[in-house]
Structures are given as C-alpha cells and as structure tokens.
Scaffold this motif. Structure first.
Motif, PDB file in Angstrom:
ATOM      1  N   ASP A 148       1.028  -1.222  -0.154  1.00 54.31           N
ATOM      2  CA  ASP A 148       0.152   0.116  -0.012  1.00 54.31           C
ATOM      3  C   ASP A 148       0.833   1.234  -0.019  1.00 54.31           C
ATOM      4  O   ASP A 148       1.556   1.178   1.123  1.00 54.31           O
ATOM      5  N   PRO A 149       0.823   1.948  -1.192  1.00 50.71           N
ATOM      6  CA  PRO A 149       1.767   3.335  -0.930  1.00 50.71           C
ATOM      7  C   PRO A 149       1.576   4.232  -0.029  1.00 50.71           C
ATOM      8  O   PRO A 149       2.325   5.062   0.358  1.00 50.71           O
ATOM      9  N   ALA A 150       0.139   4.094   0.598  1.00 49.03           N
ATOM     10  CA  ALA A 150      -0.136   5.152   1.656  1.00 49.03           C
ATOM     11  C   ALA A 150       0.745   4.714   3.227  1.00 49.03           C
ATOM     12  O   ALA A 150       0.509   5.437   3.997  1.00 49.03           O
ATOM     13  N   LYS A 151       1.167   3.525   3.135  1.00 44.34           N
ATOM     14  CA  LYS A 151       1.571   2.808   4.212  1.00 44.34           C
ATOM     15  C   LYS A 151       3.132   2.819   4.439  1.00 44.34           C
ATOM     16  O   LYS A 151       3.755   2.712   3.179  1.00 44.34           O
ATOM     17  N   ALA A 152       3.797   2.679   5.608  1.00 48.18           N
ATOM     18  CA  ALA A 152       5.179   2.714   5.766  1.00 48.18           C
ATOM     19  C   ALA A 152       5.518   1.045   6.116  1.00 48.18           C
ATOM     20  O   ALA A 152       6.179   1.134   7.142  1.00 48.18           O
ATOM     21  N   PHE A 153       5.150   0.189   5.495  1.00 52.98           N
ATOM     22  CA  PHE A 153       5.175  -1.257   5.910  1.00 52.98           C
ATOM     23  C   PHE A 153       6.692  -1.552   5.445  1.00 52.98           C
ATOM     24  O   PHE A 153       7.302  -1.224   4.543  1.00 52.98           O
ATOM     25  N   ARG A 154       7.430  -2.337   6.274  1.00 55.18           N
ATOM     26  CA  ARG A 154       8.959  -2.575   6.191  1.00 55.18           C
ATOM     27  C   ARG A 154       9.226  -3.516   4.956  1.00 55.18           C
ATOM     28  O   ARG A 154      10.316  -3.048   4.330  1.00 55.18           O
ATOM     29  N   ALA A 155       8.491  -4.227   4.419  1.00 54.99           N
ATOM     30  CA  ALA A 155       8.758  -5.191   3.427  1.00 54.99           C
ATOM     31  C   ALA A 155       8.308  -4.329   2.073  1.00 54.99           C
ATOM     32  O   ALA A 155       8.430  -5.279   1.089  1.00 54.99           O
ATOM     33  N   LYS A 156       7.912  -3.229   2.031  1.00 53.26           N
ATOM     34  CA  LYS A 156       7.178  -2.913   0.874  1.00 53.26           C
ATOM     35  C   LYS A 156       8.524  -2.706  -0.498  1.00 53.26           C
ATOM     36  O   LYS A 156       7.917  -3.188  -1.482  1.00 53.26           O
ATOM     37  N   ALA A 157       9.592  -2.282  -0.103  1.00 45.76           N
ATOM     38  CA  ALA A 157      10.450  -2.323  -1.222  1.00 45.76           C
ATOM     39  C   ALA A 157      11.219  -3.773  -1.405  1.00 45.76           C
ATOM     40  O   ALA A 157      11.322  -4.053  -2.870  1.00 45.76           O
ATOM     41  N   SER A 158      10.859  -4.495  -0.692  1.00 45.15           N
ATOM     42  CA  SER A 158      11.152  -5.854  -0.913  1.00 45.15           C
ATOM     43  C   SER A 158      10.283  -6.478  -1.960  1.00 45.15           C
ATOM     44  O   SER A 158      10.622  -7.425  -2.848  1.00 45.15           O
ATOM     45  N   LEU A 159       9.131  -6.329  -1.817  1.00 41.29           N
ATOM     46  CA  LEU A 159       8.081  -6.666  -2.839  1.00 41.29           C
ATOM     47  C   LEU A 159       7.723  -6.261  -4.309  1.00 41.29           C
ATOM     48  O   LEU A 159       6.924  -6.234  -5.049  1.00 41.29           O
ATOM     49  N   GLU A 160       8.661  -4.940  -4.142  1.00 36.92           N
ATOM     50  CA  GLU A 160       8.746  -4.321  -5.544  1.00 36.92           C
ATOM     51  C   GLU A 160       8.696  -4.910  -6.901  1.00 36.92           C
ATOM     52  O   GLU A 160       7.986  -4.673  -7.866  1.00 36.92           O
ATOM     53  N   PRO A 161       9.638  -6.055  -6.944  1.00 39.56           N
ATOM     54  CA  PRO A 161       9.520  -6.677  -8.171  1.00 39.56           C
ATOM     55  C   PRO A 161       8.169  -7.511  -8.709  1.00 39.56           C
ATOM     56  O   PRO A 161       8.031  -7.779  -9.848  1.00 39.56           O
ATOM     57  N   ILE A 162       7.354  -7.653  -7.767  1.00 39.19           N
ATOM     58  CA  ILE A 162       6.085  -8.349  -8.011  1.00 39.19           C
ATOM     59  C   ILE A 162       5.143  -7.214  -8.568  1.00 39.19           C
ATOM     60  O   ILE A 162       4.820  -6.106  -8.145  1.00 39.19           O
ATOM     61  N   ASP A 163       4.290  -7.710  -9.722  1.00 42.70           N
ATOM     62  CA  ASP A 163       3.289  -7.028 -10.220  1.00 42.70           C
ATOM     63  C   ASP A 163       2.153  -7.453  -9.478  1.00 42.70           C
ATOM     64  O   ASP A 163       1.466  -8.477 -10.089  1.00 42.70           O
ATOM     65  N   LEU A 164       1.455  -7.145  -8.348  1.00 38.59           N
ATOM     66  CA  LEU A 164       0.403  -7.502  -7.598  1.00 38.59           C
ATOM     67  C   LEU A 164      -1.009  -7.284  -8.157  1.00 38.59           C
ATOM     68  O   LEU A 164      -1.704  -8.020  -7.862  1.00 38.59           O
ATOM     69  N   LYS A 165      -1.054  -6.618  -9.225  1.00 36.89           N
ATOM     70  CA  LYS A 165      -2.295  -6.453  -9.747  1.00 36.89           C
ATOM     71  C   LYS A 165      -2.532  -7.603 -10.935  1.00 36.89           C
ATOM     72  O   LYS A 165      -3.532  -8.054 -11.024  1.00 36.89           O
ATOM     73  N   ALA A 166      -1.457  -7.993 -11.541  1.00 33.69           N
ATOM     74  CA  ALA A 166      -1.578  -9.149 -12.409  1.00 33.69           C
ATOM     75  C   ALA A 166      -1.520 -10.427 -11.870  1.00 33.69           C
ATOM     76  O   ALA A 166      -1.717 -11.521 -12.181  1.00 33.69           O
ATOM     77  N   SER A 167      -0.782 -10.489 -10.534  1.00 34.23           N
ATOM     78  CA  SER A 167      -0.552 -11.737  -9.860  1.00 34.23           C
ATOM     79  C   SER A 167      -1.959 -12.385  -9.664  1.00 34.23           C
ATOM     80  O   SER A 167      -2.888 -11.555  -9.127  1.00 34.23           O
ATOM     81  N   ARG A 168      -2.054 -13.427  -9.383  1.00 32.94           N
ATOM     82  CA  ARG A 168      -3.604 -14.239  -9.059  1.00 32.94           C
ATOM     83  C   ARG A 168      -3.528 -15.406  -8.369  1.00 32.94           C
ATOM     84  O   ARG A 168      -2.287 -16.246  -8.330  1.00 32.94           O
ATOM     85  N   ALA A 169      -4.616 -15.861  -7.761  1.00 31.45           N
ATOM     86  CA  ALA A 169      -4.762 -17.176  -6.970  1.00 31.45           C
ATOM     87  C   ALA A 169      -5.286 -18.355  -8.194  1.00 31.45           C
ATOM     88  O   ALA A 169      -6.287 -17.818  -8.840  1.00 31.45           O
ATOM     89  N   LEU A 170      -4.599 -19.363  -8.401  1.00 37.01           N
ATOM     90  CA  LEU A 170      -4.830 -20.293  -9.283  1.00 37.01           C
ATOM     91  C   LEU A 170      -5.781 -21.212  -8.692  1.00 37.01           C
ATOM     92  O   LEU A 170      -6.692 -21.596  -9.642  1.00 37.01           O
TER      93      LEU A 170
END
Length: 530
Positions: A148-170
């Motif tokens: 969430d860009p409005a939050k300062a969660f510590r793992a945010k930068a770590s998850l940057e490589p993921i396209d979370l909009k395109a990722s999905r549950a199979l």
C-alpha cells in the motif's frame, strides 16, 4: 534513541536497540538465529545437554523495546522485539537459512517459468489460529497490504519486483506471481523481512491478533510485556513450551541482571564485557551468533578523493583488521575482506584475504597525487563500535601519511545524512542475502547506495545474474561482481560482529548455526526447559 530495523531500506545500519538490518530488497531484517559457542552445557546441542526435549513451562525472554508505540502488526515490525513476537505469532512463505538462502515455510514449493518472470508458489496445508486454512487469497491480501503506497510497511521495497495487480490465485493453495522483470532470486522476496502472511481483511493486530505461527495470543501491554501460549495445531509441530512471555528491558544491564537473578530465562543483545564475565563460568550460558553484523566504512566513489580507485585501494591496505575487531568489537567478531556476506550463499570466499600494507598504500597515494591527504570521517554513537573504530582507523591512517578528522553526527539522522553527504563514513549492516545487498546498495538506482557505486556494466551483470536460471552459472556472475568490488569498490569491510545472547542453564534448543536475521533466530517453538 529512535529504533530502526537493522535492514531498513532507508537506514541500513544495525541500531543498538533496533532490529534486523535489512528491509528493502529482501531485507536485512538482515529475522534471525546464529552461529556461535555457548558456555558449559551448550544450549543448542541436546545430545550434550539433558537428553530429549520435553514439554511444559513458561520461558521469559527479555528484549529492548519501543515503549508505548509498540505494536503486534507484523508488517510494522522494526525492533528485534517486534520481529521475535511476529515470528511467534505469524509465518512467512519462506525464510533465510544459515547461509541466507531462502528456505520454504508456508510455501511448500516454488517454480519459475522459463523466462523467470512468472513464479508458481504452492502453499502447504496450514491453518490460522481460528482454524481457517491459509489460502492464496490470504497471501495476496497480505502482500497487497504491505505494498500500500499510503503505508510505511517495512517489506514494501522487497515486494517491488512483483506486479501484484497481475498476480492471481490459481486455486486455494496456488498463487501465480507475475514479476516486472526476470528474477532468479525471487524466493528471497518471499523470505523478505516483515513479509508475514495474515488473514484476508485483518487490520487490528493489538487486541487479538490471529496468525498461523507456533504460538497463540494471550495478552499484550505495549512497552511492557506480551504473553503467548502454545499452538498445538502448528503445521511445523507444536512448541515444547506451554507459554512464552516477552519482557521489555531496554538497558543491557537490566537484561543481564534479570537473567542472572532468575527473573528471565533468555536475554537478547548482551555486550562483549558481559559475555567475557560469564562465559564458561556455569551460572548462565552465553551464545555467540557469528557473522551477524557487517562492520566497515563507506567511501563515496563519485567524489574526491575516493573517485580515484588508487585511493580506495590505499584505504583498503591501511586497515589493520584484527586491531579493529579487537579494539572496536572487544574481539567479539572476525575480520572481513571488503566483501559483504562472509559465509553466505554466493560469497566469493576464494579471494585472498587482504592484509595491511602501509608501504603499498603510500605508493598508491603518491601515484594518485594524494600524499598529504586530509579526509573527514563521519561517525556516530548510533551503533556500538562506531566511534571506537573511527579512532583506531584514524591512527592507522596516520602511519600512511593520511590525516583523518573525525566528525561525530546525530544518532537520529546519521543514516540519512551519510547517504548523500560526506566522503567517508562508519557503516554497519545486519544479515541479508548477497543478492539483496547488491540490489539495494550497489546498483545505479539503489535507494541506499551509500558508496555511490554507479556503473552500468555492473548493473548489467546483476541483470544477467537475475536472468540466469542455472545456479552454478549464476554464482559465477556473482563472483565476477564481487571480484570487482574487492578490487575497487567503496565498501571497506573490516569485520563481522558477533551477536550475543544469554540464557539460563535450564534452556535448551537455542540455535547457534546461523547469522542474525535468519530463520532460526528467536525460534522459541524449538526451545525447551530442562
């Protein structure tokens, strides 16, 4: 003192009362257990202790805390205390093994496509404390919450490589992660510090948090204590302890005295003097967690005098590493070789150990036209050993004709200040994968590039490594990168500090064979009372 994660992507230093160096890339925070030796009756070897593990009892663990602002939100964990509590209540998809390679946790398997830009992750059968299964939707919710860009969660930068909009549950237990670029080390992202999985929709974690971890919530008083009880249904086996209590004791002397007085059975973050006074004396056990914090100096490679690689090499040769370890760390560590991650996966251990050579240093300085060089060294009491190392190195440099003026900065703004200011500064980092160290600190676009090492051909090698599926071939690329850093980089890494714990003699199962920030640090589900 403010508290910053040992591997926060903005502040890569390991704070004295902070937690894991490493947020950002696959941060630092780099969670934690470590190599070492204990006093008589080692805590980590049940064969040499009191036989088989047994169930029962409450273990009280003393940590430095963060006062009334403490939270059990695992995505906000910054201190060691936060991280230990989060590990007790929650799980990640993966975590770092002793060599900082990613090991499966809630994920039972992961598999990339041929292009390394899509990864299928399969979840093991695991349940939250309320009995509901951990599903792919919980994973996606957790990662999207962290991002969430409005939050300062510590793992945010770590998850940057993921396209979370395109990722999905199979399906219920399978996720397809779509990445923005090829990422061979994607499992490091799953192991990122603070990347805990929470139930979909969860927001309030301080009243009755629900996780999938080895312990269940009982009570929490911010800045004072937290009490958890055994989760008998834990997927990795029920803990031996009936209860686990975290006690806040901010001063090292308070933690040591509580341990010696029997008020707690585990004391986190003791100093070398305490360890020397009690090691092998029989009253308590001392556990040394090796290779837990890199110690060194950073040289700005884009500005004089360190824009000349001959000056950087001269400074490498000025350092008497043993004197620095003995003096600044009270001997509680081992010497470095100007490379991050000693003993970790991909570490270039075949490179010759650099030794002090003042004659060669003087020759290089003369060639560079820097015979009477004057340099300001920025340091701060922000981390233990910093000011001591600065004074020792100043005296070593004087023998090579270099005059170093020490400038002591603010503990509150030090890490931000040295990113862009000055030319030479004290530096420290907790454990994180070597790939993460490179991506966060050594690429042209890295946000914590304290040495200002910016080379397009070096960036290209990193991209080559991340696009290389064969691990042996990938390791060869990482070694090539490290050889260049060893020859002309901006990190003068003179040592690796021990992290020191103390336990009562009744405590068994404390892991000692991994650096701080890895899976087995604070593994209270594997600890028992003899």
């Amino acid at each position: 003192m403010n508290h910053v994660p040992v591997n926060d992507s903005r502040f890569p230093g390991l704070r004295r009362r902070g937690f894991l160096a490493a947020a950002g890339g696959a941060a630092g925070l780099g969670a934690l257990a470590l190599a070492g030796c204990a006093g008589s009756g080692t805590a980590a070897d049940p064969a040499k202790a009191d036989g088989k593990p047994k169930r029962g009892g409450r273990l009280r663990a003393a940590f430095a805390g963060g006062g009334a602002s403490e939270t059990l939100d695992p995505h906000l964990a910054n201190l060691f205390a936060d991280a230990a509590r989060a590990k007790a209540l929650f799980d990640k998809l993966a975590d770092y093994g002793p060599d900082l390679s990613a090991q499966p946790r809630l994920a039972s398997a992961w598999e990339p496509n041929a292009g390394l830009d899509r990864w299928k992750v399969t979840l093991r059968k695991a349940a939250f404390h309320d009995g509901k299964p951990v599903t792919a939707q919980d994973v996606l919710y957790s990662y999207r919450r962290i991002a969430d860009p409005a939050k300062a969660f510590r793992a945010k930068a770590s998850l940057e490589p993921i396209d979370l909009k395109a990722s999905r549950a199979l399906d219920e237990r399978t996720i397809e992660f779509v990445l923005k670029r090829p990422t061979a080390e994607f499992p490091n992202v799953l192991a990122a510090f603070g990347a805990y999985i929470v139930p979909a929709g969860a927001q309030d974690f301080d009243k009755k948090p629900v996780g999938s971890g080895p312990f269940r919530f009982v009570s929490f008083a911010p800045g004072k204590s937290a009490v958890f009880k055994r989760n008998d249904a834990y997927w990795d086996g029920a803990p031996y302890l009936d209860e686990l209590e975290f006690v806040v004791a901010n001063e090292e002397s308070a933690r040591a005295n509580a341990l010696l007085g029997g008020q707690v059975e585990y004391a986190h973050e003791l100093n070398p003097a305490t360890a020397r006074a009690h090691e092998n004396k029989g009253q308590i056990q001392i556990v040394r967690l090796r290779n837990s914090a890199m110690q060194g100096f950073v040289m700005k490679t884009d500005r004089p005098p360190f824009d000349d690689k001959r000056v950087r090499e001269a400074f490498f040769l000025i350092a008497d590493r043993k004197e620095l370890v003995d003096g600044a760390l009270s001997g509680a560590g081992e010497i470095g070789n100007d490379l991050f991650g000693k003993g970790y996966e991909y570490y270039a251990g075949s490179l010759p150990q650099r030794e002090q050579d003042l004659d060669r240093a003087r020759k290089l300085l003369k060639e560079a036209g820097a015979e009477k060089l004057k340099v300001t060294l920025d340091t701060s009491p922000v981390a233990s050993g910093f000011t001591e190392a600065a004074a020792i190195f100043r005296d070593q440099a004087a023998k090579a004709g270099v005059r170093i003026e020490i400038k002591t900065g603010s503990k509150d703004s030090y890490w931000k200040d040295i990113l862009d200011s000055g030319t030479l500064a004290s530096y420290r980092s907790g454990a994180m994968p070597i790939e993460s160290h490179i991506s966060q600190r050594l690429l042209t676009g890295s946000t914590t590039n304290a040495t200002h090492w910016r080379h397009k051909n070096f960036d290209a090698l990193y991209q080559q490594a991340q696009s290389t599926k064969d691990k042996k071939d990938r390791a060869a690329v990482y070694e090539r990168m490290q050889r260049r850093l060893h020859a002309e980089g901006g990190f003068l890494i003179w040592g690796f500090a021990d992290w020191i714990l103390g336990t009562a003699r009744s405590v068994r199962g404390v892991e000692q064979k991994a650096p701080a920030n890895s899976l087995d640090w604070a593994r209270f589900d594997k600890v028992w009372l003899a």
